[in-house]
Write a protein that holds these residues in place. Structure first.
Motif, PDB file in Angstrom:
ATOM      1  N   UNK A   1       0.823  -1.218   0.000  1.00 43.92           N
ATOM      2  CA  UNK A   1       0.000   0.000   0.000  1.00 43.92           C
ATOM      3  C   UNK A   1       0.853   1.264   0.000  1.00 43.92           C
ATOM      4  N   UNK A   2       2.194   1.107   0.045  1.00 40.86           N
ATOM      5  CA  UNK A   2       3.080   2.262   0.077  1.00 40.86           C
ATOM      6  C   UNK A   2       3.062   2.990   1.398  1.00 40.86           C
ATOM      7  N   UNK A   3       2.760   2.272   2.469  1.00 42.77           N
ATOM      8  CA  UNK A   3       2.670   2.889   3.795  1.00 42.77           C
ATOM      9  C   UNK A   3       3.942   2.612   4.604  1.00 42.77           C
ATOM     10  N   UNK A   4       4.289   3.494   5.523  1.00 38.81           N
ATOM     11  CA  UNK A   4       5.435   3.237   6.400  1.00 38.81           C
ATOM     12  C   UNK A   4       5.220   1.972   7.220  1.00 38.81           C
ATOM     13  N   UNK A   5       6.313   1.252   7.469  1.00 37.44           N
ATOM     14  CA  UNK A   5       6.244   0.026   8.275  1.00 37.44           C
ATOM     15  C   UNK A   5       6.908   0.304   9.616  1.00 37.44           C
ATOM     16  N   UNK A   6       6.132   0.480  10.689  1.00 39.43           N
ATOM     17  CA  UNK A   6       6.728   0.765  12.002  1.00 39.43           C
ATOM     18  C   UNK A   6       7.467  -0.469  12.542  1.00 39.43           C
ATOM     19  N   UNK A   7       8.335  -0.274  13.512  1.00 37.43           N
ATOM     20  CA  UNK A   7       8.985  -1.423  14.152  1.00 37.43           C
ATOM     21  C   UNK A   7       7.944  -2.338  14.803  1.00 37.43           C
ATOM     22  N   UNK A   8       8.193  -3.634  14.723  1.00 38.04           N
ATOM     23  CA  UNK A   8       7.301  -4.595  15.375  1.00 38.04           C
ATOM     24  C   UNK A   8       7.443  -4.469  16.886  1.00 38.04           C
ATOM     25  N   UNK A   9       6.308  -4.522  17.584  1.00 34.30           N
ATOM     26  CA  UNK A   9       6.298  -4.535  19.044  1.00 34.30           C
ATOM     27  C   UNK A   9       6.105  -5.983  19.483  1.00 34.30           C
ATOM     28  N   UNK A  10       7.015  -6.496  20.286  1.00 33.85           N
ATOM     29  CA  UNK A  10       6.976  -7.913  20.659  1.00 33.85           C
ATOM     30  C   UNK A  10       6.052  -8.164  21.842  1.00 33.85           C
ATOM     31  N   UNK A  11       5.289  -9.247  21.732  1.00 36.11           N
ATOM     32  CA  UNK A  11       4.430  -9.704  22.819  1.00 36.11           C
ATOM     33  C   UNK A  11       4.585 -11.200  22.996  1.00 36.11           C
ATOM     34  N   UNK A  12       3.798 -11.781  23.910  1.00 36.30           N
ATOM     35  CA  UNK A  12       3.924 -13.223  24.154  1.00 36.30           C
ATOM     36  C   UNK A  12       2.554 -13.904  24.245  1.00 36.30           C
ATOM     37  N   UNK A  13       1.553 -13.329  23.584  1.00 35.60           N
ATOM     38  CA  UNK A  13       0.169 -13.810  23.541  1.00 35.60           C
ATOM     39  C   UNK A  13      -0.634 -13.390  24.766  1.00 35.60           C
ATOM     40  N   UNK A  14      -0.024 -12.941  25.850  1.00 31.06           N
ATOM     41  CA  UNK A  14      -0.771 -12.661  27.071  1.00 31.06           C
ATOM     42  C   UNK A  14      -1.303 -11.233  27.086  1.00 31.06           C
ATOM     43  N   UNK A  15      -2.379 -11.025  27.869  1.00 28.90           N
ATOM     44  CA  UNK A  15      -2.924  -9.677  28.037  1.00 28.90           C
ATOM     45  C   UNK A  15      -1.908  -8.763  28.711  1.00 28.90           C
ATOM     46  N   UNK A  16      -1.082  -9.315  29.609  1.00 32.67           N
ATOM     47  CA  UNK A  16      -0.060  -8.505  30.277  1.00 32.67           C
ATOM     48  C   UNK A  16       0.930  -7.925  29.270  1.00 32.67           C
ATOM     49  N   UNK A  17       1.357  -8.737  28.303  1.00 32.30           N
ATOM     50  CA  UNK A  17       2.296  -8.222  27.306  1.00 32.30           C
ATOM     51  C   UNK A  17       1.620  -7.182  26.424  1.00 32.30           C
ATOM     52  N   UNK A  18       0.338  -7.367  26.148  1.00 30.88           N
ATOM     53  CA  UNK A  18      -0.398  -6.351  25.400  1.00 30.88           C
ATOM     54  C   UNK A  18      -0.511  -5.056  26.166  1.00 30.88           C
ATOM     55  N   UNK A  19      -0.705  -5.178  27.473  1.00 29.67           N
ATOM     56  CA  UNK A  19      -0.794  -3.991  28.323  1.00 29.67           C
ATOM     57  C   UNK A  19       0.514  -3.206  28.301  1.00 29.67           C
ATOM     58  N   UNK A  20       1.635  -3.899  28.434  1.00 31.25           N
ATOM     59  CA  UNK A  20       2.936  -3.230  28.391  1.00 31.25           C
ATOM     60  C   UNK A  20       3.146  -2.542  27.048  1.00 31.25           C
ATOM     61  N   UNK A  21       2.780  -3.230  25.971  1.00 32.50           N
ATOM     62  CA  UNK A  21       2.911  -2.623  24.647  1.00 32.50           C
ATOM     63  C   UNK A  21       2.000  -1.412  24.520  1.00 32.50           C
ATOM     64  N   UNK A  22       0.780  -1.545  25.071  1.00 29.79           N
ATOM     65  CA  UNK A  22      -0.181  -0.448  24.979  1.00 29.79           C
ATOM     66  C   UNK A  22       0.277   0.805  25.703  1.00 29.79           C
ATOM     67  N   UNK A  23       0.965   0.642  26.824  1.00 26.23           N
ATOM     68  CA  UNK A  23       1.477   1.812  27.554  1.00 26.23           C
ATOM     69  C   UNK A  23       2.460   2.597  26.687  1.00 26.23           C
TER      70      UNK A  23
END
Length: 328
Positions: A201-223
């Motif tokens: 789509x010609x869009x910028x590709x941001x760095x991947x944010x790593x998680x581990x499937x858990x809601x806790x890892x999503x929370x840390x990424x979300x912060x």
């Protein structure tokens, strides 16, 4: 068996065919035999039948964890489908995702006389752990085995592409991806599809944010994402991480979807009850489980069962967690 045959007015061979589910018996005869079995409280001796036929009507399932939604729902579907076919399952969880752990589980499974195996793990660990005999009946779920084994998998790439395209179609200029563990085949496929969709789509590709499937890892990424004003869209590799992201954004005062849109993957039963209800990619775990059982039974019955991958389609479920970007 002789008593059942006498009461039903058939031969002992016919009773045996009915007991073993053979199709070469008319429906009327089958009903008479089953009625006689019930009247006489007759139960076929499964151990004797197994010794005679070489089949134990049991399937082994090897998997790493029961902590993830995908594994639990796939296992539930495998169990139900096996029961429909008159098979039981023997479950062998692997304590640690290592070749040693897999080798131990497969060895134990071999000692418990099963007719076939369904493996829910990364196939590279299966290959590293043990060399299976060529005649072993195996179906692999949620992995990549090339042409070595039959594989049943969700269309990981198609689902991720649909999620990213949905966000781009709403007007978002880019999409941040919170990925699953790097060693996970599913996580790799979803991350690769996210990147390719943005690039096409010609869009910028941001760095991947790593998680581990858990809601806790999503929370840390979300912060971290909440502190980035340029972030207007997030694609999480599963719904649990999306839940953590929603909580973090809410706590940091970033409104969803007015300021940030969030998409998950799995469509767990609770996804519609998130706040806001989560836009996500629906996986048909029941069909994955059914096809796993069907595939291994085809091998057991010496029916045609081509090696390679069978993909189960996904579909995007649009709910209230996505909207055009601010000012869009």
């Amino acid at each position: 068996m002789a008593d059942v045959a006498r009461l039903a007015g058939v031969s002992s061979q016919t009773v045996s065919r009915v007991s073993n589910g053979h199709s070469s018996v008319t429906e009327e005869t089958r009903r008479r035999v089953l009625s006689a079995m019930q009247e006489l409280n007759y139960r076929p001796n499964s151990a004797a039948r197994a010794l005679k036929s070489g089949r134990f009507r049991t399937l082994g399932v090897v998997l790493f964890t029961l902590a993830t939604t995908g594994n639990v729902r796939t296992l539930e579907a495998i169990s139900a489908s096996a029961a429909d076919e008159g098979y039981a399952i023997t479950l062998l969880p692997v304590a640690t995702p290592t070749s040693t752990g897999v080798r131990g589980a497969v060895t134990v499974l071999g000692e418990q006389v099963v007719d076939g195996m369904i493996v829910i793990m990364e196939v590279r660990l299966l290959d590293a752990a043990i060399s299976l005999p060529p005649h072993t009946h195996v179906v692999v779920a949620d992995s990549d085995a090339g042409d070595r084994y039959s594989v049943v998998d969700t269309d990981q790439s198609g689902g991720a592409r649909a999620a990213v395209r949905h966000l781009l179609d709403l007007g978002h200029r880019s999409v941040v991806h919170v990925a699953g563990p790097a060693e996970s085949f599913a996580a790799q496929r979803r991350a690769e599809a996210w990147r390719l969709t943005l690039e096409e789509a010609g869009c910028p590709v941001p760095p991947v944010v790593s998680g581990d499937w858990t809601a806790d890892s999503g929370y840390e990424a979300g912060l971290a994402l909440a502190a980035d004003p340029s972030c207007t869209a997030v694609f999480a590799a599963n719904d649990q991480m999306a839940l953590g992201i929603l909580r973090a954004l809410h706590e940091q005062g970033r409104r969803v979807p007015e300021e940030v849109s969030v998409v998950g993957f799995d469509d767990i039963p609770e996804a519609a009850s998130f706040f806001p209800p989560l836009t996500t990619v629906h996986q048909d775990f029941a069909e994955v489980g059914r096809l796993c059982v069907d595939g291994v039974l085809r091998q057991i019955r010496n029916e045609t069962a081509e090696r390679g991958t069978t993909l189960v389609p996904t579909r995007l479920v649009v709910r209230a967690s996505t909207a055009p970007p601010p000012g869009g």
